[in-house]
Design an enzyme around this catalytic site. Structure first.
Site, PDB file in Angstrom:
ATOM      1  NE  ARG A  83      -6.513   5.514 -29.334  1.00  0.00           N
ATOM      2  CZ  ARG A  83      -6.278   5.274 -30.628  1.00  0.00           C
ATOM      3  NH1 ARG A  83      -5.652   4.172 -30.990  1.00  0.00           N
ATOM      4  NH2 ARG A  83      -6.636   6.135 -31.548  1.00  0.00           N
ATOM      5  CD  GLU A 128      -7.636  11.718 -37.526  1.00  0.00           C
ATOM      6  OE1 GLU A 128      -7.225  11.718 -36.362  1.00  0.00           O
ATOM      7  OE2 GLU A 128      -8.792  11.391 -37.831  1.00  0.00           O
TER       8      GLU A 128
END
Length: 182
Positions: A63, A100
């Site tokens: 992205r 994460e």
């Protein structure tokens, strides 16, 4: 900034429990579905960096490529692609990092930068900072330096922008979300 934080936040869709339970994914695709919003986001970054002293833009897979390429085009700067493992065809430098969700490997073509280059590293989101820190380590391995880390969104509670600051890398994001913010 060209538009206020509230109006930008309305264009970022929260997707609960993606990619795993308990996570609220910040989906920027609605932003790209609005030509006006995309232009406003890109123009905000372009205005910030039009007079800045850096030589390259480094965009994170995937992205980060979307806005990073627009900024590189508008500012007439070379674009360096930082990719997930196995996506680049020539000789690469690789750097492991924590996300994460687990571990990953970031790669860049080994001839992308030269000593003395200054790189604006760009991603859509700063969460734990793992991807941008891995990119910074790759930049430094090529003898270049990081000018700043930029993103559309910061999730400050996950500590990424603080980790970047601790590594001597200034950060900039257009907006920030609390983890429980809908």
């Amino acid at each position: 900034m060209i538009f206020d934080d509230f109006s930008l936040k309305t264009l970022i869709r929260p997707v609960p429990d993606f990619p795993k339970p308990g996570v609220v994914f910040r989906d920027i695709t609605p932003l790209f579905q609005s030509p006006r919003a995309l232009r406003l986001v890109a123009d905000s970054f372009i205005q910030r960096y039009v007079e800045a002293d850096f030589s390259h833009i480094g965009a994170m897979d995937a992205r980060g490529f979307l806005i990073g390429s627009i900024i590189a085009y508008e500012l007439n700067k070379p674009l360096v692609l930082f990719r997930k493992q196995g996506k680049l065809p020539a000789d690469v430098l690789a750097e492991p990092y924590q996300t994460e969700y687990g571990e990953a490997l970031l790669e860049v073509h080994s001839d992308s930068l030269c000593e003395g280059d200054k790189v604006l590293v760009f991603d859509d989101l700063i969460a734990t900072g793992g991807t941008l820190l891995a990119a910074a380590r790759l930049v430094r391995r090529m003898g270049a330096s990081v000018f700043e880390a930029a993103a559309i969104i910061d999730l400050p509670e996950l500590g990424g922008s603080e980790r970047l600051a601790d590594a001597g890398i200034p950060t900039f994001a257009l907006t920030a979300f609390a983890l429980d913010e809908r």
